[in-house]
Design an enzyme around this catalytic site. Structure first.
Site, PDB file in Angstrom:
ATOM      1  N   SER A   1       0.820  -1.209   0.000  1.00 18.87           N
ATOM      2  CA  SER A   1       0.000   0.000   0.000  1.00 18.87           C
ATOM      3  C   SER A   1       0.851   1.255   0.000  1.00 18.87           C
ATOM      4  O   SER A   1       0.502   2.252  -0.627  1.00 18.87           O
ATOM      5  CB  SER A   1      -0.937  -0.004   1.209  1.00 18.87           C
ATOM      6  OG  SER A   1      -1.890  -1.030   1.096  1.00 18.87           O
ATOM      7  N   ALA A   2       1.978   1.242   0.705  1.00 28.43           N
ATOM      8  CA  ALA A   2       2.849   2.413   0.752  1.00 28.43           C
ATOM      9  C   ALA A   2       3.891   2.395  -0.363  1.00 28.43           C
ATOM     10  O   ALA A   2       4.132   3.412  -1.018  1.00 28.43           O
ATOM     11  CB  ALA A   2       3.540   2.489   2.111  1.00 28.43           C
TER      12      ALA A   2
ATOM     13  N   HIS B   1      -5.565  -5.156  10.573  1.00 32.36           N
ATOM     14  CA  HIS B   1      -5.157  -3.755  10.561  1.00 32.36           C
ATOM     15  C   HIS B   1      -3.936  -3.545  11.460  1.00 32.36           C
ATOM     16  O   HIS B   1      -3.940  -2.674  12.335  1.00 32.36           O
ATOM     17  CB  HIS B   1      -6.292  -2.848  11.041  1.00 32.36           C
ATOM     18  CG  HIS B   1      -7.494  -2.850  10.176  1.00 32.36           C
ATOM     19  ND1 HIS B   1      -8.733  -2.413  10.618  1.00 32.36           N
ATOM     20  CD2 HIS B   1      -7.673  -3.240   8.882  1.00 32.36           C
ATOM     21  CE1 HIS B   1      -9.616  -2.530   9.631  1.00 32.36           C
ATOM     22  NE2 HIS B   1      -8.999  -3.029   8.573  1.00 32.36           N
TER      23      HIS B   1
END
Length: 543
Positions: A16-17, A474
Site C-alpha cells: 500500500s505504501a 489492521h
C-alpha cells in the site's frame, strides 16, 4: 553476490505504501528508483474482481500466510493473519473498505509532538490520492490515482441498518470521511470501473512506463546494507541469486507492520539482546523495534432473516455466470461491489469523546457458495455483524524467529490483555444485539444464529469473545513514530540512529487509527514522498 546495481532510492516492499512511493518519487526524471517486492506481479483476474476478496485471504499464491503465536487471552489460540505477498501488497487482497479514521486521531499525533501530522496537515494528502467526484470537495479529491466508489446507500438493507442505528440512539452520517466520521453510513470502497483499485493498479501501473523506475518481483530483501552508520543499499535474493543494490540517496523500508521491523532487526537495528540471540551484530540498539504492535480485533454475530436482498439469491449458478459476463464485459453488476451495506462508528459510552467501536454490517453468509436447485442448496438468508474494538489498549510484539531472512517472524498480538479491552468488546456485542432488535432490522430478523440467546451473561459473552475473536487485519505501530527516546522513527520518518534510512508504512503510526488502515497508509506514503523529495508540503486545510 552479483555486481552492485546503483539507484538513487531503493524501496523495499511494493504494498500500500511502496507502490505510492515508487510512483511519486519516479515523477522526477532525474532520479533512479528501485522497487523490491518479494511477491509476484498482480496479473491474476481474481485480484481484480471485488467480490473475490474473501478467497484471497487464504490464497497461498498471494499471501505471506502468517499465524500468531498462541494468544494467551484468546484461549491460547493461534490466529491466522493473511498479508498480501504480491504487487500492491494487502491492497491487492484486502476488503477494499476506504475509511481514514477519526480526524482527532491525527490531531492526537500532533499533540504527541509530531508537527505536520495533524488532520489539517494530512487532509491534503488524502485528497491528493483520490478520484472521488461524488464526494464533498472540501474533504475529497478529484483526478487522483486512487478510484473511490460509493458503497451501498440505496438498498433496503442499507436503509434498515442506518435507521435501526438511529432508532437505537446513534447518529447517522452520509460520509465517514467528510465532516462527520461518527455514525451509521455507507462503506466507501477502493474500486474503479468495477475493478479493485489496489495501489499497484492505481499508482504503480501508470508509472511503469518511466525509464527511471525499476520494479523487481520475487525479490526477497535480506538486509539493509549499512556502512559507517549510513544505509547505502539492500541485499536481496531473486531467483536463487543474491544481489546487492546500492542507494545513492536513501533506502526506504515499506515492508509492512510485520516485515519492516524484521528487516531492521536483520540489518542490526533493534533490541540488542534479541539481535545477539540470533547472532546479528548490533549496529544501533533500538529496543522498541517490533514492539507496540496494535490491531483491531472483532467477534461475529449472525442472524437469520427472511426479508433481505440476500447475496445467496445471486449465487445461483446460472445467475452467477451472467453476472460474471456482465462484470468482464462492462464492469457492472453485484460482483463489482461488496456485501457490506453499512458501517457504524459509535461510542460504547456517551461520555467518550470519539468512537471506540465499529459495527461492520454484512448481508452475506461467511460460507456462502455457488448453488443450483436440485444439486446444492444455498446457505440461506443471513444478516451478520462484526463488532470491532477500535482503540485497543493491548500491545503485542514482532520478534525474529532466527537470523535467517527467509524465516517467518514470531507474532503475538496479545489481544484483550486488559480489562478495558474486554469490557469494550463486550459492550459492542450488547450494542449489536440492541441495534438488530430495533426496527426496521427487528422486522427482518427471525432469530440470532450465533452465538445465540443462550450466551447472555457477561461471563458467557466474555467466554464467547475469547474463544472466537480474531484480528481485523489492521496491524500497525511496530516502528512507531515519535519525538521520545523510545520512538523508532522521527516525524520525518527517518530511522533514529542511522542516516539515509526511513520507514514509510503503517508500522510508523503512533497508534492504530479508528477506521481501516489502507487509506491512512496511502496518506503516509504521499506525505513520505514529499519528505523524501524535499518538496514543500501542501497548505493545511482548516475544517
Amino acid at each position: 553476490m552479483s555486481n552492485s546495481r546503483v539507484y538513487d532510492y531503493i524501496i523495499v516492499g511494493a504494498g500500500s505504501a511502496g507502490c505510492v512511493l515508487a510512483s511519486r518519487l519516479s515523477e522526477d526524471p532525474s532520479v533512479k528508483v528501485l522497487l523490491l517486492e518479494a511477491g509476484k506481479a498482480d496479473r491474476s483476474m481474481w485480484l481484480k474482481l471485488p467480490i473475490k476478496f474473501r478467497d484471497l485471504r487464504t490464497a497461498a499464491a498471494f499471501n505471506w500466510g502468517y499465524d500468531t503465536e498462541p494468544e494467551p487471552h484468546l484461549d491460547n489460540r493461534s490466529i491466522y493473519i493473511p498479508r498480501g505477498k504480491v504487487l500492491g501488497g494487502s491492497s491487492s487482497t484486502n476488503g477494499m473498505t476506504y475509511c481514514r479514521g477519526n480526524p482527532s486521531d491525527y490531531d492526537e499525533w500532533r499533540q504527541l509532538g509530531l508537527q505536520g501530522w495533524a488532520y489539517r496537515d494530512v487532509l491534503p494528502y488524502f485528497k491528493r490520492s483520490e478520484d472521488f467526484p461524488r464526494g464533498d470537495p472540501k474533504f475529497h479529491g478529484v483526478g487522483g490515482p486512487l478510484g473511490i466508489a460509493y458503497g451501498d446507500d440505496t438498498s433496503e438493507i442499507h436503509r434498515a441498518c442506518v435507521e435501526s442505528g438511529v432508532n437505537a440512539g446513534f447518529p447517522s452520517t452520509p460520509d465517514h470521511n467528510a465532516a462527520q466520521s461518527e455514525g451509521f453510513g455507507r462503506a466507501d470502497q477502493t474500486i474503479r470501473n468495477g475493478r479493485r483499485a489496489s495501489t499497484s493498479q492505481a499508482f504503480l501501473k501508470p508509472a511503469l512506463k518511466r525509464a527511471n523506475l525499476t520494479v523487481a518481483t520475487s525479490a526477497h530483501a535480506h538486509r539493509v546494507v549499512i556502512e559507517q552508520n549510513r544505509a547505502v543499499g539492500v541485499d536481496y535474493r531473486q531467483h536463487g541469486k543474491l544481489i546487492t543494490a546500492r542507494a545513492e540517496r536513501e533506502v526506504i523500508v515499506s515492508a509492512g507492520t510485520y516485515n519492516s521491523p524484521q528487516l531492521l532487526m536483520l540489518s542490526g537495528i533493534g533490541p540488542a539482546d534479541e539481535l545477539a540471540r540470533h547472532g546479528i551484530k548490533t549496529l544501533h540498539d533500538s529496543p522498541h523495534v517490533g514492539r507496540n504492535l496494535q490491531d483491531h480485533v472483532h467477534v461475529a454475530l449472525s442472524f437469520h432473516s427472511d426479508r433481505t436482498q440476500a447475496l445467496d439469491n445471486e449465487l445461483r449458478f446460472d445467475k452467477l455466470m451472467l453476472a460474471a459476463l456482465n462484470w468482464a464485459l462492462f464492469g457492472r453488476g453485484y460482483l463489482t461491489t461488496l456485501p457490506l451495506p453499512c458501517l457504524g462508528y459509535i461510542r460504547s459510552r456517551p461520555e467518550l469523546a470519539r468512537p471506540d467501536i465499529e459495527l461492520m454490517m454484512l448481508r452475506a453468509h461467511p460460507n456462502a457458495h455457488i448453488w443450483f436447485p436440485g444439486f446444492r442448496k444455498p446457505k440461506g438468508n443471513f444478516l451478520g455483524c462484526l463488532p470491532i474494538l477500535l482503540h485497543p489498549e493491548s500491545r503485542g510484539t514482532v520478534r525474529l524467529r532466527s537470523g535467517n531472512p527467509e524465516d517467518k517472524v514470531l507474532i503475538r498480538h496479545n489481544h484483550l490483555s486488559t480489562d478495558g479491552d474486554i469490557r469494550t468488546l463486550r459492550a459492542a456485542v450488547k450494542i449489536t444485539r440492541d441495534v438488530y432488535a430495533t426496527a426496521p432490522l427487528k422486522d427482518m430478523v427471525t432469530r440470532e444464529l450465533f452465538p445465540g440467546k443462550a450466551v447472555a451473561t457477561d461471563a458467557e459473552i466474555d467466554a464467547y469473545i475469547r474463544s472466537t475473536a480474531v484480528t481485523v487485519y489492521h496491524p500497525t505501530s511496530t516502528c512507531r513514530m515519535g519525538v521520545d527516546v523510545e520512538a523508532v522513527v522521527d516525524r520525518e520518518l527517518k530511522v533514529n540512529g542511522v542516516s539515509g534510512l526511513r520507514v514509510v508504512d503503517a508500522s510508523i503510526m503512533p497508534f492504530v487509527t479508528r477506521g481501516h488502515t489502507n487509506a491512512p497508509t496511502i496518506m503516509i506514503a504521499e506525505k513520505g514522498a514529499d519528505l523524501i523529495s524535499g518538496r514543500v508540503p501542501p497548505a493545511p486545510i482548516e475544517i
